[in-house]
Design a protein around this motif. Structure first.
Motif, PDB file in Angstrom:
ATOM      1  N   ARG A   1      43.776  65.649  51.032  1.00 17.51           N
ATOM      2  CA  ARG A   1      43.012  66.088  51.876  1.00 17.51           C
ATOM      3  C   ARG A   1      41.224  65.513  51.514  1.00 17.51           C
ATOM      4  O   ARG A   1      41.010  64.511  50.767  1.00 17.51           O
ATOM      5  N   GLY A   2      40.595  65.402  52.749  1.00 13.82           N
ATOM      6  CA  GLY A   2      39.292  64.266  52.998  1.00 13.82           C
ATOM      7  C   GLY A   2      39.624  63.617  53.763  1.00 13.82           C
ATOM      8  O   GLY A   2      41.161  62.644  53.756  1.00 13.82           O
ATOM      9  N   LYS A   3      38.601  62.719  54.080  1.00 11.82           N
ATOM     10  CA  LYS A   3      39.026  60.858  53.931  1.00 11.82           C
ATOM     11  C   LYS A   3      38.476  60.068  54.307  1.00 11.82           C
ATOM     12  O   LYS A   3      37.871  60.271  52.751  1.00 11.82           O
ATOM     13  N   ARG A   4      39.383  58.744  53.762  1.00 12.92           N
ATOM     14  CA  ARG A   4      38.813  57.315  53.357  1.00 12.92           C
ATOM     15  C   ARG A   4      38.440  56.383  54.535  1.00 12.92           C
ATOM     16  O   ARG A   4      39.399  56.070  54.965  1.00 12.92           O
ATOM     17  N   VAL A   5      37.638  55.808  53.576  1.00 15.41           N
ATOM     18  CA  VAL A   5      37.110  54.328  54.839  1.00 15.41           C
ATOM     19  C   VAL A   5      37.087  53.635  53.962  1.00 15.41           C
ATOM     20  O   VAL A   5      36.611  53.819  52.008  1.00 15.41           O
ATOM     21  N   LEU A   6      37.961  52.090  53.858  1.00 15.49           N
ATOM     22  CA  LEU A   6      37.954  50.831  52.849  1.00 15.49           C
ATOM     23  C   LEU A   6      37.507  49.672  53.785  1.00 15.49           C
ATOM     24  O   LEU A   6      37.711  49.597  54.808  1.00 15.49           O
ATOM     25  N   ALA A   7      36.828  48.649  52.610  1.00 17.24           N
ATOM     26  CA  ALA A   7      36.504  47.852  53.260  1.00 17.24           C
ATOM     27  C   ALA A   7      37.718  46.498  52.961  1.00 17.24           C
ATOM     28  O   ALA A   7      37.833  46.464  51.806  1.00 17.24           O
ATOM     29  N   VAL A   8      37.689  45.929  53.856  1.00 19.15           N
ATOM     30  CA  VAL A   8      39.005  44.873  53.628  1.00 19.15           C
ATOM     31  C   VAL A   8      38.567  42.652  53.562  1.00 19.15           C
ATOM     32  O   VAL A   8      37.249  43.326  54.931  1.00 19.15           O
ATOM     33  N   GLY A   9      38.709  42.227  53.684  1.00 15.82           N
ATOM     34  CA  GLY A   9      38.022  41.115  53.625  1.00 15.82           C
ATOM     35  C   GLY A   9      39.122  39.705  54.271  1.00 15.82           C
ATOM     36  O   GLY A   9      40.011  40.024  53.459  1.00 15.82           O
ATOM     37  N   THR A  10      38.585  38.958  55.041  1.00 15.85           N
ATOM     38  CA  THR A  10      39.165  37.432  55.030  1.00 15.85           C
ATOM     39  C   THR A  10      39.650  36.795  53.674  1.00 15.85           C
ATOM     40  O   THR A  10      40.058  35.999  53.970  1.00 15.85           O
ATOM     41  N   ASP A  11      38.450  37.297  52.839  1.00 16.16           N
ATOM     42  CA  ASP A  11      38.235  36.726  51.348  1.00 16.16           C
ATOM     43  C   ASP A  11      38.054  37.140  50.387  1.00 16.16           C
ATOM     44  O   ASP A  11      37.618  38.363  50.951  1.00 16.16           O
ATOM     45  N   CYS A  12      37.812  37.121  49.541  1.00 18.66           N
ATOM     46  CA  CYS A  12      37.358  37.870  48.540  1.00 18.66           C
ATOM     47  C   CYS A  12      35.507  37.180  48.338  1.00 18.66           C
ATOM     48  O   CYS A  12      35.089  36.525  48.640  1.00 18.66           O
TER      49      CYS A  12
ATOM     50  N   GLY B   1      42.163  24.044  50.413  1.00 16.40           N
ATOM     51  CA  GLY B   1      43.547  23.764  51.328  1.00 16.40           C
ATOM     52  C   GLY B   1      43.876  25.111  51.640  1.00 16.40           C
ATOM     53  O   GLY B   1      44.791  25.301  52.772  1.00 16.40           O
ATOM     54  N   TYR B   2      43.236  26.130  52.100  1.00 15.82           N
ATOM     55  CA  TYR B   2      43.389  27.149  52.219  1.00 15.82           C
ATOM     56  C   TYR B   2      42.165  28.021  53.293  1.00 15.82           C
ATOM     57  O   TYR B   2      41.376  28.129  52.660  1.00 15.82           O
ATOM     58  N   ALA B   3      42.669  27.510  54.663  1.00 17.27           N
ATOM     59  CA  ALA B   3      42.187  28.504  55.428  1.00 17.27           C
ATOM     60  C   ALA B   3      42.131  30.341  55.298  1.00 17.27           C
ATOM     61  O   ALA B   3      42.884  30.825  55.282  1.00 17.27           O
ATOM     62  N   LEU B   4      40.604  30.393  55.738  1.00 12.65           N
ATOM     63  CA  LEU B   4      40.427  31.935  55.883  1.00 12.65           C
ATOM     64  C   LEU B   4      40.795  32.494  57.434  1.00 12.65           C
ATOM     65  O   LEU B   4      41.397  31.430  58.578  1.00 12.65           O
ATOM     66  N   PRO B   5      42.013  33.335  57.111  1.00 16.30           N
ATOM     67  CA  PRO B   5      42.132  33.374  57.885  1.00 16.30           C
ATOM     68  C   PRO B   5      41.460  34.038  59.151  1.00 16.30           C
ATOM     69  O   PRO B   5      40.204  34.585  58.762  1.00 16.30           O
ATOM     70  N   SER B   6      42.030  34.442  61.104  1.00 12.10           N
ATOM     71  CA  SER B   6      41.085  34.980  61.614  1.00 12.10           C
ATOM     72  C   SER B   6      40.865  36.779  61.400  1.00 12.10           C
ATOM     73  O   SER B   6      41.439  37.271  60.481  1.00 12.10           O
ATOM     74  N   LEU B   7      39.411  36.955  61.882  1.00 11.23           N
ATOM     75  CA  LEU B   7      39.473  38.249  62.222  1.00 11.23           C
ATOM     76  C   LEU B   7      40.432  39.024  62.546  1.00 11.23           C
ATOM     77  O   LEU B   7      41.175  40.482  61.752  1.00 11.23           O
ATOM     78  N   GLU B   8      41.115  38.742  63.805  1.00 15.32           N
ATOM     79  CA  GLU B   8      42.276  39.427  64.599  1.00 15.32           C
ATOM     80  C   GLU B   8      43.246  39.090  63.463  1.00 15.32           C
ATOM     81  O   GLU B   8      44.350  40.620  63.526  1.00 15.32           O
ATOM     82  N   ALA B   9      44.019  37.799  62.411  1.00 18.68           N
ATOM     83  CA  ALA B   9      44.900  38.198  62.119  1.00 18.68           C
ATOM     84  C   ALA B   9      44.774  39.443  60.771  1.00 18.68           C
ATOM     85  O   ALA B   9      45.578  40.254  60.476  1.00 18.68           O
ATOM     86  N   LEU B  10      43.849  39.157  60.186  1.00 19.89           N
ATOM     87  CA  LEU B  10      43.514  40.549  59.586  1.00 19.89           C
ATOM     88  C   LEU B  10      43.219  41.948  59.803  1.00 19.89           C
ATOM     89  O   LEU B  10      44.482  43.067  58.773  1.00 19.89           O
ATOM     90  N   ARG B  11      43.226  42.133  61.473  1.00 14.43           N
ATOM     91  CA  ARG B  11      42.833  43.655  61.391  1.00 14.43           C
ATOM     92  C   ARG B  11      45.035  43.833  62.274  1.00 14.43           C
ATOM     93  O   ARG B  11      44.568  44.513  61.396  1.00 14.43           O
TER      94      ARG B  11
END
Lengths: 333, 333
Positions: B137-148, B259-269
């Motif tokens: 029960r209750g709600k949860r929000v999580l921050a996720v990133g394109t990188d660390c 050598g590792y590019a960041l993903p797009s915001l769309e790919a992360l989403r």
């Protein structure tokens, strides 16, 4: 690294299933087994010569491997007597039990006194690095599953066997306790600290010949909420060139998670492939491995053909048919 | 649980950056700070009253928190003198240093003698369960990133602050050492053993009021091969109702991974949402948090508007503008 060959300790196994670790070693590395040690009342039998410690020592055995689950989570006095005698006679001990050999004071003292080693394969013995993501030489194939406990280890061992039989260079890379006892080495991934999971998989699958395949034992499932992080660390640390999808067609929910449906093979393919292409843009899904134990012969055959048609990939039950079509797909890469 | 309020130990910080843990505590939980303790040569200043141990004790401080990085990875003799005196005067000690307080014999002995507690927040102090996936029960929000290291902790703390200011019920749930020192509790997720990662996040975010939000601090990135498993455990253990996407627009490659590019915001989403819907089919992406520190005001503004247009989501820099549009989106859920 656990020294081979082994004497398999079956103890007082109440039934064959209790000795499934020993069965795995016997099935997949018979050349590592000089014999079995059974106590009174043992109801398991690996069809290996029954040996005393002395006989096994004379036959060259280096390590007594506990191939049986213990009852009640305790190492009994009857077992202890054998284990102490084995240390006295120069055997190392290896165990995947939850309760660790090293936590038994008498075993620890005896091992120190005799200069022998206690291998608790549930516990990492290496300080693994943090993953660096650098591309390594050689090829890697990883089994991923729609669920846990769905045949990933069996698939990897069968693939390794069949690739070797086809003249290819391959190494089974164990990531769980049974796999480690079978091969004598590996990473107990579920016991590794979070930050070092992917690094431990990089460590396990280092640079190799361009035509060598690491066949990496999978763990968990991207869709199993209890263990999915372990699976993703395998995908990102292993940087596989090829993925095998593993499935069991009659399971009604994710193992231990009532209410969680299994994903489709298509959903697993798409998710695992996109994640695997982060470290390895050339990764491909090359086949499907189905555990058809719950189906009759013709049902199994029909199911596999239906999966092949749907997915456009070879589909096998490695136990029933071996993995030849997948081996051919890997060879073609 | 670390007892508050704190006396912040700034030691001999060579520059303000060395004291960024103290700065985080001061910025986000000023009510937990009665003062600061600075040694000769200290070049950091939290703009808190400088206090001796006696003065801080009299002002009610319960714990001396090491808010500064140590040089050369050793606890110096000069620091040690202060830490020993603090234990003598009845303070607990709390630290996120790599070298643990508990590994210093004199501190350990002194803490035992005085009955005080040494909190090494890098090390789990709880035996976490294996995740069971049950809906809480209750709600949860999580921050996720394109990188660390892209602003996930800052985003979560700002969101928690702004939700409280808007009259909503919320709790910041720390998953890293700085967050734990700021709030006095949490899970040091990167130090948890693999099998228990998701379970530790379930433990951290238990049943709560239907209108209460856990604001979970993110770690790593699904696209960062070194730490992605930790991120997935957060997504599956946290079973978030809402995700915030975090990004930094000028970064040229994944942190520590040339050598590792960041993903797009769309790919992360797309990736984060599909995985989050395994435990919570109703999960939604509700906003984008951008660290625009490297951009000028008008550039930052233009970037955020462009992200809003592209993604159809509110986009904010929480440092520059607060998180009001995201708070409103959460309230509407």
């Amino acid at each position: 690294m656990i020294e081979t060959p082994y004497l398999l300790f079956l103890g007082d196994a109440p039934d064959p299933l209790a000795a499934k670790v020993a069965q795995g070693i016997k099935d997949w590395r018979p050349e590592n087994c000089v014999g079995q040690f059974r106590m009174e009342g043992c109801r398991a039998d690996m069809k290996l010569p029954d040996m005393t410690l002395e006989e096994a020592k004379a036959a060259g055995a280096k390590t007594l491997v506990i191939g049986v689950a213990n009852r009640g989570g305790k190492i009994s006095a009857a077992w202890k007597e054998v284990l102490m005698a084995a240390l006295d006679q120069g055997f190392d001990l290896a165990s995947g039990l939850h309760n660790l050999l090293r936590n038994e004071k008498d075993l620890r003292d005896k091992a120190a006194e005799t200069g022998r080693t206690l291998h608790d394969v549930r516990i990492p013995e290496v300080e693994y690095p943090i993953a660096n993501g650098e591309k390594r030489r050689g090829k890697r194939v990883l089994a991923v599953g729609t669920d846990c406990s769905i045949g990933k280890m069996y698939t990897a061992l069968a693939l390794d066997r069949d690739m070797k039989a086809a003249g290819m260079k391959s190494s089974f890379r164990a990531t769980g306790q049974t796999g480690i006892l079978i091969t004598g080495e590996g990473v107990p991934l579920d016991a590794v600290v979070a930050d070092f999971m992917a690094g431990s998989v990089e460590w396990l699958t280092p640079d190799n010949d361009d035509d060598h395949w690491d066949v990496i034992e999978g763990q968990g499932s991207l869709f199993h909420v209890s263990y999915s992080g372990v699976t993703l660390a395998l995908i990102h640390g292993g940087q596989p060139d090829a993925l095998i999808l593993c499935h069991e067609p009659t399971r009604t929910h994710m193992r231990g998670l009532p209410g969680y449906a299994l994903p489709s093979l298509e959903a697993l393919r798409d998710m695992a492939l996109e994640l695997a292409r982060v470290p390895n843009p050339n990764c491909q899904v090359v086949g499907v491995s189905v555990n058809t134990a719950a189906l009759g012969d013709s049902e199994a055959e029909a199911y596999l053909r239906q999966v092949e048609d749907r997915m456009g990939l070879p589909a096998v039950d490695p136990y029933r048919h071996g993995t030849a079509p997948i081996v051919e797909a890997l060879r073609a890469m």
